[in-house]
Design a protein around this motif. Structure first.
Motif, short mmCIF file in Angstrom:
data_model
loop_
_atom_site.label_atom_id
_atom_site.label_comp_id
_atom_site.label_asym_id
_atom_site.label_seq_id
_atom_site.Cartn_x
_atom_site.Cartn_y
_atom_site.Cartn_z
N ILE A 1 76.59 -11.80 72.73
CA ILE A 1 76.12 -11.11 71.15
C ILE A 1 74.70 -12.75 71.13
O ILE A 1 75.36 -13.56 70.58
N GLN A 2 73.10 -12.16 71.10
CA GLN A 2 72.63 -13.27 70.89
C GLN A 2 71.38 -12.72 70.08
O GLN A 2 70.73 -11.64 70.25
N ALA A 3 70.84 -13.56 69.18
CA ALA A 3 69.79 -13.51 67.39
C ALA A 3 69.16 -14.64 68.23
O ALA A 3 69.52 -15.42 68.56
N GLU A 4 68.05 -14.15 68.28
CA GLU A 4 66.58 -14.91 68.09
C GLU A 4 65.58 -14.88 67.11
O GLU A 4 65.52 -14.02 66.66
N ALA A 5 64.91 -16.84 66.38
CA ALA A 5 63.98 -16.85 65.16
C ALA A 5 62.89 -16.30 66.10
O ALA A 5 62.68 -18.03 66.95
N ILE A 6 62.31 -16.44 65.65
CA ILE A 6 60.40 -16.02 66.95
C ILE A 6 59.14 -15.69 66.11
O ILE A 6 59.68 -15.29 64.71
N ILE B 1 59.89 -18.48 70.71
CA ILE B 1 61.24 -18.44 70.14
C ILE B 1 61.39 -20.16 69.46
O ILE B 1 61.56 -20.97 70.13
N LEU B 2 61.90 -19.63 68.26
CA LEU B 2 61.90 -21.31 67.55
C LEU B 2 63.60 -21.93 67.67
O LEU B 2 63.77 -23.12 67.62
N ALA B 3 64.50 -20.91 67.83
CA ALA B 3 65.57 -20.74 67.72
C ALA B 3 66.57 -19.95 67.96
O ALA B 3 65.83 -18.29 67.82
N GLN B 4 68.06 -19.91 68.47
CA GLN B 4 68.92 -19.19 68.96
C GLN B 4 70.45 -19.17 68.59
O GLN B 4 70.51 -20.66 68.52
N THR B 5 71.53 -18.23 68.34
CA THR B 5 72.43 -18.16 68.31
C THR B 5 73.39 -17.27 68.50
O THR B 5 72.63 -16.34 68.93
N GLN B 6 74.24 -17.32 69.69
CA GLN B 6 74.98 -16.88 70.50
C GLN B 6 76.69 -16.28 70.14
O GLN B 6 77.20 -17.07 68.68
N THR B 7 77.35 -15.13 70.16
CA THR B 7 79.24 -14.69 70.14
C THR B 7 79.48 -14.26 70.67
O THR B 7 78.20 -13.10 71.33
N MET B 8 80.84 -14.08 70.83
CA MET B 8 81.02 -12.98 71.85
C MET B 8 82.13 -11.92 70.57
O MET B 8 82.61 -12.46 69.85
N GLN B 9 82.09 -10.76 71.09
CA GLN B 9 82.98 -9.98 69.74
C GLN B 9 83.24 -9.02 70.59
O GLN B 9 82.40 -8.01 71.39
#
Length: 736
Positions: free
Chosen positions: A92-97, A103-111
């Motif tokens: 899962i990836q979330a992006e701030a636009i 794209i200003l920033a992004q963060t990832q996780t596994m679930q």
């Protein structure tokens, strides 16, 4: 999914999680998962400055063609990913636009999603506090969460596989049962529920054994129960099972074996006939009373040994010895017991009771026990007559006969056996007898009571000697006698009595009256018995009386005259003057005696024997006598100056003084010398006269002795002064 694939997905997830952590640390943009189901993942993220929208992408790992993409405005900070595959790992990836699409920033996780929802095959209750559930296994589930809900009450438990059991439930209660599958990602939604009712609770038994062949069982009513079943069987498996169904809440099993362990089971059933929990209880019937009770009495310790045949099933036994309100007990697990602290002279009823955890047997028939008699009391010892002792006592309860033991202090012992309460014994003087009285019966000898001692009067001294040692003194001696601690010697006459007390076997009776006949008796004495007044006596005469007065006069330097008053009863006298230098003696019928050979300057002991007509002699001693100092020798006169004379002599002793006398027609002159000086000067003496000169030792009272030699000197004149001094010889009275 195979194990290798799952491990690979896990490694990818860990890598992405590490990367996300790094990116988040640099940008300050983060994302978290707050809930997971089998087909959904719930996300939230932090607000990022300058972002006008957010984009979330979820891609199934190792699954081709299944992904999720969604856009959100800048005011939305969470998302729900739906229609996901159960038990699947998603990246899962979330992006701030920003508003320009940058794209200003992004963060990832596994679930991972939770496993699929399980399906209940069956749910049932075998115990009143639990329900057991069975289901088919769900792929990817590592555990299962079982839930039992009754209204607002919910009890959950985690199990690893089917079947699983929910514990802690209420009996006879309907529960709604659901199950969820669980893995590392989360838990699935609940399965379709199934209603199941717990069985009835077991009746709680109260069990007792009212007799040795019965067991009584009772219980309280059980909720929703319409009937009960209770069964009984020997715990060792012997015999048959006894079973009883009832709607009551009690039952008694009878005709059972005494002292035997039984297993009792009971359960209730509901209206549908379904049995509930059963209750198991082990109960032993109470034992039968022991048989063949035997009692053996130990007289020395006042205790009884009680024995019996063991009773089946008895764990312990109690023995009771009863006498009126007094009860003595002993407890044991063996087949014999000692009852201590019995009282002498008593009869007890002894019975034995068997015990186990069920209760007690009936007491055995009483066995009579008679103890030994008590020691006799009120013991009295009397000396009826000299040489005979009488011992008496009071009768005691259960005493059949009595034995009296009499032991003397020399070790000899005699005894008397009688059914009466008196015994007589021979006794000797001066002995201490130790007396004990015992009572006897079939049980044995009474305890030792008080040991009495009786001391007979001491023996009388016999063949004693009485010797007159002086006119007023008699020495009495005797051999020691048995039992005597002291002796009293008594000399009695018509004029009075003289006593002498001593522990020795001799006594001197002094101050007796002279010339008197005495009756002399020696009495023996002991503190325990006093004096023996039956002792024989003998007569002793005292000769004579000593003279009351004695006078010693020195006649010359070597002769002394002794005179005395008449001694009553004396016929002759023997007088002695004795000193270390010698002695002088005189034997006479008169009351005076002239003793010669007296040594001047000597201390003498003066003694006198008064002798009666029969030869009895009184030894009389008087105050010592000292003869006068010796007279000086070599007396000479010398002229001293014009009118003086010096008298010179040779002193007999150097430590005394002398008195010088000069007697003439023109006057008498005296001078006294100092101690140790052998001359004396007389001044102003008339010349032309003849003088008689005497030099004698001075006495204590400065008296002049008259028996020292007298010398005559002529003192001539030379003009008016003293001329020549001429010796004229000794005085004529000297020769007389």
């Amino acid at each position: 999914m195979r194990g290798s694939e799952r491990a690979s997905l896990l490694q990818v997830g860990l890598l992405l999680h590490s990367l996300r952590a790094v990116l988040s640390a640099h940008t300050g943009f983060s994302m978290s998962v707050y809930d997971v189901t089998s087909s959904s993942i719930y996300l939230r993220w932090s607000k990022f400055s300058g972002a006008s929208s957010y984009r979330v992408t979820a891609t199934a790992v190792n699954t081709v063609g299944h992904s999720f993409l969604a856009h959100y405005s800048d005011v939305t900070l969470k998302s729900t990913l739906t229609s996901l595959i159960p038990n699947t790992v998603y990246a899962i990836q979330a992006e701030a636009i920003d508003k320009n699409g940058i794209i200003l920033a992004q963060t990832q996780t596994m679930q991972s999603t939770a496993p699929d929802v399980p399906v209940i095959d069956q749910a049932y209750s075998k115990l009143s506090n639990s329900i057991t559930v069975e289901w088919r296994a769900v792929p990817g589930a590592t555990s299962y969460l079982l839930s039992a809900q009754d209204g607002d009450s919910c009890i959950e438990t985690v199990v690893t596989k089917s079947p699983g059991t929910v514990m802690g439930l209420e009996p006879a209660t309907c529960y709604r049962i659901t199950i969820r599958s669980v893995n590392a990602g989360g838990k699935s939604r609940p399965s379709p529920s199934r209603k199941t009712t717990t069985v009835l609770s077991a009746p709680i038994l109260s069990v007792s054994s009212p007799s040795c062949d019965s067991i009584a069982v009772s219980w309280k009513a059980v909720y929703m129960a319409v009937g009960f079943s209770v069964s009984l069987m020997r715990s060792d498996g012997l015999g048959r099972m006894l079973k009883h169904n009832t709607t009551n809440t009690s039952f008694i099993f009878s005709n059972l074996d005494p002292g035997t362990l039984y297993t009792i089971k009971a359960y209730a059933w509901n209206a549908n006939g379904l049995p509930g929990d059963d209750f198991t209880y082990n109960q032993r019937t109470s034992p039968k009373a022991p048989a063949d009770v035997q009692v053996a009495f130990s007289s020395g310790a006042l205790r009884a040994v009680v024995s019996w045949m063991p009773a089946e099933g008895a764990l312990t036994y109690s023995v009771t010895a009863s006498r009126g309100l007094l009860k003595l007990k002993c407890n044991t697990s063996s087949s014999s017991c000692i009852v201590p602290s019995l009282q002498c002279g008593s009869e007890y009823s002894v019975f034995v009771t068997a015990h186990n955890d069920a209760g007690s047997s009936h007491p055995t028939d009483a066995v009579s026990l008679k103890t030994i008699p008590c020691a006799p009391g009120n013991i009295s010892i009397e000396e009826d007559e000299r040489g005979n002792l009488s011992v008496s006592w009071s009768r005691v309860n259960l005493g059949h006969y009595y034995v009296v033991f009499v032991k003397s202090d020399d070790g000899l012992e005699v005894y008397c056996n009688t059914s009466h309460t008196r015994c007589r014994f021979q006794s000797d003087c001066g002995f201490t007898y130790f007396i004990s009285v015992f009572a006897y019966n079939k049980a044995g000898q009474s305890p030792l009571g008080d040991v009495f001692n009786y001391t007979t009067a001491p023996c009388c001294p016999s063949n004693f000697r009485a010797v007159l040692v002086s006119g007023d003194t008699v020495e009495v001696s005797w051999a020691p006698v048995r039992g005597a601690e002291m002796y009293e010697t008594k000399a009695a006459s018509w004029r009075g009595t003289v006593l002498c007390n001593d522990t020795a076997t001799a006594c001197t009776l002094s101050a007796l009256r002279c010339d008197t006949r005495y009756n002399v008796t020696v009495y023996s004495f002991s503190e325990a018995r006093g004096s023996n007044t039956s002792c024989a006596s003998k007569y002793v005469a005292t000769a004579p009386c000593c003279p009351t007065d004695m006078t010693v006069t020195q006649v010359t330097q070597s002769v002394t005259n002794i005179s005395w008053s008449v001694g009553v009863g004396a016929q002759t006298y023997a007088t002695t003057l004795e000193s270390p230098k010698g002695q002088a003696k005189c034997h006479t019928l008169q009351n005076y005696c002239l003793l010669g050979c007296i040594i001047c300057g000597t201390n003498y002991t003066v003694s006198l024997k008064a002798i009666s007509e029969t030869g009895l002699t009184s030894h009389c001693t008087y105050q010592g006598y000292s003869s006068s100092a010796c007279c000086p020798s070599g007396v000479q006169l010398y002229r001293l100056g014009s009118n003086g004379i010096r008298v010179y002599w040779r002193a007999s002793e150097e430590t005394i003084s002398y008195i010088t006398d000069l007697r003439g027609s023109k006057g008498n002159f005296t001078c006294t010398s100092n101690s140790g000086v052998s001359y004396c000067d007389i001044t102003e003496i008339p010349c032309g006269d003849v003088y008689t000169v005497v030099v004698s030792p001075a006495t204590d009272k400065r008296l002049k002795l008259t028996f020292c030699p007298k010398k005559i000197y002529s003192v001539t004149c030379s003009g008016s002064s003293v001329g020549m001094v001429i010796y004229r010889g000794k005085s004529s009275t000297e020769h007389a």
